[in-house]
Enzyme design. Structure first.
Site, PDB file in Angstrom:
ATOM      1  N   GLU A   1      36.833  32.559  42.622  1.00 25.37           N
ATOM      2  CA  GLU A   1      38.430  33.168  42.693  1.00 25.37           C
ATOM      3  C   GLU A   1      39.338  31.939  42.791  1.00 25.37           C
ATOM      4  OE1 GLU A   1      37.674  34.937  46.570  1.00 25.37           O
ATOM      5  OE2 GLU A   1      37.435  33.157  47.550  1.00 25.37           O
TER       6      GLU A   1
ATOM      7  N   ASP B   1      44.841  28.419  51.896  1.00 31.56           N
ATOM      8  CA  ASP B   1      45.195  28.448  50.266  1.00 31.56           C
ATOM      9  C   ASP B   1      46.614  27.616  49.981  1.00 31.56           C
ATOM     10  OD1 ASP B   1      43.150  30.797  50.373  1.00 31.56           O
ATOM     11  OD2 ASP B   1      44.703  32.052  51.236  1.00 31.56           O
TER      12      ASP B   1
HETATM   13  C1  6LW Z   1      41.944  33.906  49.080  1.00 33.42           C
HETATM   14  C2  6LW Z   1      40.868  33.315  48.149  1.00 33.42           C
HETATM   15  C3  6LW Z   1      40.073  32.701  49.504  1.00 33.42           C
HETATM   16  O1  6LW Z   1      42.577  34.792  48.291  1.00 33.42           O
HETATM   17  O2  6LW Z   1      40.223  33.414  50.655  1.00 33.42           O
HETATM   18  O3  6LW Z   1      39.066  30.808  50.178  1.00 33.42           O
HETATM   19  C4  6LW Z   1      41.185  34.442  50.254  1.00 33.42           C
HETATM   20  N1  6LW Z   1      39.634  31.543  49.309  1.00 33.42           N
HETATM   21  O4  6LW Z   1      41.151  32.545  47.339  1.00 33.42           O
HETATM   22  C5  6LW Z   1      42.278  34.682  51.472  1.00 33.42           C
HETATM   23  O5  6LW Z   1      42.568  33.494  51.957  1.00 33.42           O
END
Ligand code: 6LW
Length: 530
Positions: free
Chosen positions: A172, A14
């Site tokens: 996300e 991240d």
């Molecule tokens: C993070 C999300 C993700 O919050 O994995 O790959 C989660 N993306 O954005 C945990 O790292």
């Protein structure tokens, strides 16, 4: 410019980045490890020096226990605005997720106490608009935007669900940017596994409506034969010459079937703009070796500590960690991915060492004569704070060597070196006492399978233990004189992988004392075998 991905090897997921003049600062997630959020500095985007951590005090974060590798400090965003660095992040701490901002005028720290935000969910980001307004983006049941007062954390108006991507699972990780009169909302989709990708949309007005990029996903390695997998969760930025770039996460499987043991790592991707949309990497894909006709800036002195592949000459490696500064506090320089020698001769620990959860009481005591570990009642497989320091495995092939002494122990006390994914998945070699007899043991735990596989009677209380890694095995050996090594045993690398028993983190090399053992760590080396 020629470089190799990952730019931050080992568990560095991240990534979020900001640039201030010629200086780049980058942070990554840390989950249950403490201190939280390592912060790295670079001027060439390839050589990254760790300058500290963002979350260093109990007053900033209380780490939850109970689901190792899945709770705690999730994806951060770092931004700079008018002399202040902002880091915004989630502590996933059931029953509620806590989103908060910490600020600093020096990114090396100290960072402030948290400004708490009135939102749940994960993956917060900040956007400072040219009119002085500040927007929060985050993810709960969808990706939303809300204006906030960045001083107090209060919401201004209602949150607006803005754009949920192209229809894949887990939209996300949003980041909002304003580029050439458009607001761009870039997100991750597809989950953080093999289907991971980055998609983008744009709008003329900050709250939307957002139109999806016609060539989404703009970044993914799904469906390719490329060695880096699960590319996604990206952050866009420019260098001082106006070149566009992205950092993103990805992983490097051991072999087929795809299982990875170093967690999600940070990659660097060149970005071009075509018809108002970003084109990332090689037509949306990320390769290991990248050659791009660009100049980021000229090198400065401290960057010469490591070469561009993160590899160091033996002479340089010997000096790392050896510089004793004022009052026994070291003048540390650590370049991510480089070899390390730690003589444990100062009263502080280098920031590349971590604890699991908050260090409580006096479990770990760095002194000028070694790091003292005061083992508490817990064994390594208990989900608790322990007398343990750990650093990331950064290379498939490495050798980590520790000289240690068992000073005192009750029965079953042990001090050793572990390749550690979480309390239920780890292999270790240790010096231990059973029925008053001292021995070297090899222990392995894979889920609920637990075994002491090797017991070697050993009369001395000092030993040098070595852990070597490869794509196939983790191998342990020991030495009485620190020169010739005798085998202890080994275990398969594939069973200490995220796909077998982990979640969001990567393997660590842990030095620990358990079950009331009192121990001293005398020296440590980590060397990549290239
Ligand atoms: C993070 C999300 C993700 O919050 O994995 O790959 C989660 N993306 O954005 C945990 O790292």
């Amino acid at each position: 410019m020629q470089y190799t991905n990952p730019i931050l090897p080992g568990f560095h997921p991240d990534p979020s980045i900001c640039r201030v003049g010629e200086d780049f600062y980058l942070v990554t997630s840390t989950f249950e490890y403490f201190p939280g959020l390592p912060i790295y500095h670079s001027r060439d985007l390839v050589t990254w020096e760790q300058i500290g951590h963002v979350l260093t005090r109990d007053s900033q974060v209380k780490l939850p226990k109970g689901a190792p590798n899945c709770l705690g400090i999730y994806a951060p965003t770092i931004r700079y605005h008018e002399g202040v660095y902002y880091c915004i992040v989630t502590n996933v701490a059931p029953p509620e997720n806590i989103n908060f901002i910490v600020t600093a005028t020096d990114p090396a720290g100290e960072w402030s106490d948290p400004i708490r935000l009135p939102f749940g969910g994960i993956d917060p980001s900040l956007f400072f608009d040219d009119d002085g307004r500040v927007y929060y983006t985050g993810t709960d049941s969808g990706v939303f935007i809300c204006e906030i007062n960045v001083e107090t954390g209060e919401a201004i108006g209602e949150k607006q669900y803005a754009w949920n991507g192209t229809g894949a699972n887990n939209p996300e990780g949003p980041h909002l940017y304003k580029i050439n009169g458009y607001y761009y909302l870039m997100i991750a989709e597809g989950g953080t596994e093999l289907g991971h990708m980055t998609t983008i949309a744009r709008a003329k007005v900050v709250l939307g409506p957002y139109e999806s990029c016609p060539h989404n996903p703009i970044l993914t390695n799904r469906g390719t034969e490329l060695p880096i997998k699960a590319i996604g969760h990206a952050d866009l930025f420019t260098d001082v010459n106006g070149n566009w770039w992205a950092v993103c996460l990805g992983n490097r499987p051991l072999s087929y079937p795809f299982r990875h043991n170093m967690g999600r790592e940070t990659m660097l991707v060149p970005v071009e703009w075509k018809n108002g949309w970003p084109v990332c990497g090689n037509n949306g894909h990320v390769e290991e070796s990248i050659s791009v006709d660009r100049v980021v800036e000229k090198k400065t002195q401290h960057m010469l500590m490591g070469n561009e592949a993160g590899c160091m000459s033996d002479e340089t490696a010997k000096n790392i960690g050896a510089n004793e500064g004022v009052n026994g506090v070291r003048d540390w320089h650590y370049i991510a991915g480089s070899d390390v020698t730690d003589k444990f001769n100062t009263t502080d620990l280098h920031p590349s060492w971590n604890y699991i959860y908050h260090p409580t009481g006096n479990l770990v005591e760095p002194t000028k004569d070694g790091v003292l570990l005061h083992g508490n009642q817990y064994a390594l497989n208990e989900d608790e704070s322990k007398a343990l320091i750990c650093r990331r495995q950064e290379h498939f092939d490495f050798a980590a060597t520790v000289k240690l002494s068992l000073l005192n122990s009750t029965d079953e006390g042990e001090v050793g070196i572990s390749v550690y994914m979480n309390p239920r998945h780890h292999y270790e070699a240790a010096l231990t006492v059973v029925n008053g007899m001292c021995s070297i043991v090899l222990k392995r735990q894979i889920g609920s399978l637990k075994a002491t596989e090797v017991v070697i009677p050993y009369t001395d209380n000092t030993v040098t233990l070595r852990l070597e890694g490869s794509k196939e095995v983790y191998r342990f050996s020991y030495s009485v004189d620190g020169e010739s090594y005798l085998p202890i045993g080994e275990g398969e690398a594939q069973y200490l992988t995220t796909e077998v028993g982990g979640c969001f983190t990567g393997n660590y090399i842990a030095l620990y004392a358990a079950k009331h053992a009192e121990a001293r760590l005398e020296s440590f080396t980590y060397k990549a075998c290239r």
